[in-house]
Design a protein around this motif. Sequence first.
Motif, PDB file in Angstrom:
ATOM      1  N   ASN A  73      96.749  94.276 134.114  1.00 12.96           N
ATOM      2  CA  ASN A  73      97.778  95.243 133.242  1.00 12.96           C
ATOM      3  C   ASN A  73      98.642  96.106 134.271  1.00 12.96           C
ATOM      4  OD1 ASN A  73      96.458  94.434 130.908  1.00 12.96           O
ATOM      5  ND2 ASN A  73      94.872  95.854 131.159  1.00 12.96           N
ATOM      6  N   GLY A  74      99.214  95.440 135.275  1.00 14.30           N
ATOM      7  CA  GLY A  74      99.805  95.910 136.164  1.00 14.30           C
ATOM      8  C   GLY A  74      99.047  96.997 137.096  1.00 14.30           C
ATOM      9  N   SER A  75      97.826  96.991 137.534  1.00 14.76           N
ATOM     10  CA  SER A  75      97.078  97.915 138.143  1.00 14.76           C
ATOM     11  C   SER A  75      97.888  97.827 139.657  1.00 14.76           C
ATOM     12  CB  SER A  75      95.775  97.473 138.322  1.00 14.76           C
ATOM     13  OG  SER A  75      94.950  98.320 139.418  1.00 14.76           O
ATOM     14  N   ALA A  76      97.950  99.286 140.296  1.00 18.05           N
ATOM     15  CA  ALA A  76      98.616  99.380 141.504  1.00 18.05           C
ATOM     16  C   ALA A  76      97.719  98.964 142.727  1.00 18.05           C
ATOM     17  CB  ALA A  76      98.753 100.843 141.723  1.00 18.05           C
ATOM     18  N   ILE A  77      96.573  99.052 142.529  1.00 10.71           N
ATOM     19  CA  ILE A  77      95.591  98.506 143.249  1.00 10.71           C
ATOM     20  C   ILE A  77      95.497  97.033 143.615  1.00 10.71           C
ATOM     21  CG2 ILE A  77      92.893  98.397 144.254  1.00 10.71           C
ATOM     22  CD1 ILE A  77      92.446 101.148 142.646  1.00 10.71           C
ATOM     23  N   GLN A  78      95.586  96.453 142.503  1.00 11.83           N
ATOM     24  CA  GLN A  78      95.554  94.863 142.538  1.00 11.83           C
ATOM     25  C   GLN A  78      96.935  94.458 143.117  1.00 11.83           C
ATOM     26  OE1 GLN A  78      93.016  92.876 141.935  1.00 11.83           O
ATOM     27  NE2 GLN A  78      94.163  91.026 142.574  1.00 11.83           N
ATOM     28  N   GLU A  79      97.882  95.058 142.813  1.00 17.28           N
ATOM     29  CA  GLU A  79      99.400  95.013 143.307  1.00 17.28           C
ATOM     30  C   GLU A  79      99.499  94.832 144.905  1.00 17.28           C
ATOM     31  OE1 GLU A  79     104.053  96.049 142.691  1.00 17.28           O
ATOM     32  OE2 GLU A  79     102.479  96.989 141.545  1.00 17.28           O
ATOM     33  N   ILE A  80      98.886  96.038 145.378  1.00 18.48           N
ATOM     34  CA  ILE A  80      98.424  96.029 146.986  1.00 18.48           C
ATOM     35  C   ILE A  80      97.870  94.976 147.508  1.00 18.48           C
ATOM     36  CG2 ILE A  80      97.779  97.618 148.709  1.00 18.48           C
ATOM     37  CD1 ILE A  80      98.411  99.991 146.992  1.00 18.48           C
ATOM     38  N   LYS A  81      96.678  94.508 146.870  1.00 17.64           N
ATOM     39  CA  LYS A  81      96.148  93.482 147.300  1.00 17.64           C
ATOM     40  C   LYS A  81      96.881  92.124 147.392  1.00 17.64           C
ATOM     41  CE  LYS A  81      91.299  95.488 146.117  1.00 17.64           C
ATOM     42  NZ  LYS A  81      90.317  95.103 145.297  1.00 17.64           N
ATOM     43  N   ASN A  82      97.455  91.852 146.411  1.00 18.04           N
ATOM     44  CA  ASN A  82      98.290  90.775 146.260  1.00 18.04           C
ATOM     45  C   ASN A  82      99.186  90.813 147.532  1.00 18.04           C
ATOM     46  OD1 ASN A  82      96.956  89.969 144.145  1.00 18.04           O
ATOM     47  ND2 ASN A  82      98.474  90.792 142.565  1.00 18.04           N
ATOM     48  N   LYS A  83      99.905  91.960 147.736  1.00 17.70           N
ATOM     49  CA  LYS A  83     100.827  91.963 148.781  1.00 17.70           C
ATOM     50  C   LYS A  83     100.227  91.851 149.946  1.00 17.70           C
ATOM     51  CE  LYS A  83     104.424  95.040 146.472  1.00 17.70           C
ATOM     52  NZ  LYS A  83     104.962  96.544 146.557  1.00 17.70           N
ATOM     53  N   LYS A  84      99.055  92.400 150.536  1.00 16.46           N
ATOM     54  CA  LYS A  84      98.591  92.229 151.646  1.00 16.46           C
ATOM     55  C   LYS A  84      97.932  90.756 151.734  1.00 16.46           C
ATOM     56  CE  LYS A  84      96.324  96.646 151.947  1.00 16.46           C
ATOM     57  NZ  LYS A  84      95.133  97.629 152.227  1.00 16.46           N
ATOM     58  N   ALA A  85      97.545  90.080 150.777  1.00 16.69           N
ATOM     59  CA  ALA A  85      97.204  88.508 150.727  1.00 16.69           C
ATOM     60  C   ALA A  85      98.488  87.847 151.015  1.00 16.69           C
ATOM     61  CB  ALA A  85      96.608  88.233 149.439  1.00 16.69           C
ATOM     62  N   GLN A  86      99.453  87.967 150.502  1.00 22.03           N
ATOM     63  CA  GLN A  86     100.871  87.642 150.616  1.00 22.03           C
ATOM     64  C   GLN A  86     101.466  87.675 152.211  1.00 22.03           C
ATOM     65  OE1 GLN A  86     102.313  85.377 148.965  1.00 22.03           O
ATOM     66  NE2 GLN A  86     104.306  84.945 150.179  1.00 22.03           N
ATOM     67  N   LEU A  87     101.162  88.816 152.674  1.00 23.30           N
ATOM     68  CA  LEU A  87     101.422  89.112 154.082  1.00 23.30           C
ATOM     69  C   LEU A  87     100.623  88.191 155.036  1.00 23.30           C
ATOM     70  CD1 LEU A  87     102.096  92.919 154.368  1.00 23.30           C
ATOM     71  CD2 LEU A  87     103.506  91.171 154.781  1.00 23.30           C
ATOM     72  N   ARG A  88      99.148  88.180 154.677  1.00 26.33           N
ATOM     73  CA  ARG A  88      98.358  87.351 155.547  1.00 26.33           C
ATOM     74  C   ARG A  88      98.654  85.903 155.674  1.00 26.33           C
ATOM     75  NH1 ARG A  88      94.229  90.929 153.500  1.00 26.33           N
ATOM     76  NH2 ARG A  88      93.927  89.627 151.735  1.00 26.33           N
ATOM     77  N   ARG A  89      99.110  85.326 154.287  1.00 25.15           N
ATOM     78  CA  ARG A  89      99.259  83.925 154.575  1.00 25.15           C
ATOM     79  C   ARG A  89     100.815  83.922 155.410  1.00 25.15           C
ATOM     80  NH1 ARG A  89      97.812  84.582 148.909  1.00 25.15           N
ATOM     81  NH2 ARG A  89      99.831  85.282 148.408  1.00 25.15           N
ATOM     82  N   LYS A  90     101.663  84.597 155.043  1.00 28.28           N
ATOM     83  CA  LYS A  90     103.082  84.667 155.807  1.00 28.28           C
ATOM     84  C   LYS A  90     102.633  84.581 157.258  1.00 28.28           C
ATOM     85  CE  LYS A  90     107.502  86.888 156.118  1.00 28.28           C
ATOM     86  NZ  LYS A  90     107.303  87.063 157.707  1.00 28.28           N
ATOM     87  N   TYR A  91     101.823  85.547 157.929  1.00 32.55           N
ATOM     88  CA  TYR A  91     101.633  85.526 159.260  1.00 32.55           C
ATOM     89  C   TYR A  91     100.795  84.437 159.723  1.00 32.55           C
ATOM     90  CZ  TYR A  91     103.012  90.616 158.797  1.00 32.55           C
ATOM     91  OH  TYR A  91     103.676  91.786 158.663  1.00 32.55           O
ATOM     92  N   LEU A  92      99.983  83.930 158.947  1.00 34.72           N
ATOM     93  CA  LEU A  92      99.236  82.729 159.465  1.00 34.72           C
ATOM     94  C   LEU A  92     100.238  81.748 159.596  1.00 34.72           C
ATOM     95  CD1 LEU A  92      96.700  81.364 160.352  1.00 34.72           C
ATOM     96  CD2 LEU A  92      96.068  81.045 157.894  1.00 34.72           C
ATOM     97  N   ALA A  93     101.093  81.394 158.677  1.00 29.41           N
ATOM     98  CA  ALA A  93     101.863  80.286 158.624  1.00 29.41           C
ATOM     99  C   ALA A  93     102.967  80.468 159.659  1.00 29.41           C
ATOM    100  CB  ALA A  93     102.647  80.350 157.185  1.00 29.41           C
ATOM    101  N   ASP A  94     103.355  81.571 160.048  1.00 31.56           N
ATOM    102  CA  ASP A  94     104.360  82.124 160.882  1.00 31.56           C
ATOM    103  C   ASP A  94     103.643  81.428 162.266  1.00 31.56           C
ATOM    104  OD1 ASP A  94     106.297  82.766 159.244  1.00 31.56           O
ATOM    105  OD2 ASP A  94     105.991  84.755 159.559  1.00 31.56           O
TER     106      ASP A  94
END
Length: 306
Positions: A89-110
């Motif tokens: 339901n649009g939780s702010a904490i879950q949104e932050i976790k998703n952004k951090k996971a996306q950054l980790r995936r991006k950094y590992l791929a780079d």
Amino acid sequence: MGKGIANHGFKSGILPVTRNILKNPTIKQTTLVQRAKEPLPKGENGIGYAEGIQHPLKSLRVPKPSKFIDIESVIAKSIPEPQSLNLKNGSAIQEIKNKKAQLRRKYLADSLRKEEDYLLQKEILMKRRAEILAKEREVEMQKINLEKSSDLTIPTLEHIINQPLMRARTPEETELMKLKRNYNRKLIEFKAKERNLEKLLELYFEADQYIVTEEQLLKNIDSIFDETRFSTNANSFLEMKNNTKKNNLEQKIGDELFGTVKTVHPGLPMVKDFLSGESIKFNQEIKSESEKILEERKNSIDNILP
């Protein structure tokens, strides 16, 4: 730091060994791929075991083939994109976790892609280095194998005369010599201009002592033939003469130390400092430091007084 640090380069600790990000070579490393496809040498100087001879335990009779990886497939398998995002339901904490996971995936791929680019660039540089070394070795062997007439016969007088007296300069040496000569010429011209400027300053300050009027002429004549000046005996006159030499010497030393002309006039170094702004900056620093000292003294006096 403890004992025995000399064994470790006088360091209190040892850094861990750098580990490679990629455990296996990639399919884009053409040199390694081509080397892996080549048949392995056999025989006395090759690898492997002869027929009828058992190989040691926990070892392979035939080495495993080299494994090459594809970076994009590794990225797709190790860090796949999420199938769905659980936002709750649009939780702010879950949104932050998703952004951090996306950054980790991006950094590992780079990091994986950059490591592959680094290995490919290193392979290109190693090829160039091998080519340069091979060319240098070829030139060296040509010089060694060059036939010399002096090895077989005594050189004739005509041969000695026809030889150049000096080795010709290379283009790099010629360019370097040209730069040195240009620098020396510019330096000599600069020093000559500095000397002319110093003489011009001295002439400018000497102009104050020039006699241009009749009054100045009479005044100087009176000062020269002043009776009080020669009222003493000959010994005092010699002492005055020696003192004049001493004063002139002290004046020259002072001018060299402080960059002045006859002690009272600014010389070329002082003019340079003024034009470059160094003297103004120095005066401002002195003024600020003196203000700080006065302020500190004032505060200390206020603290002492009741």
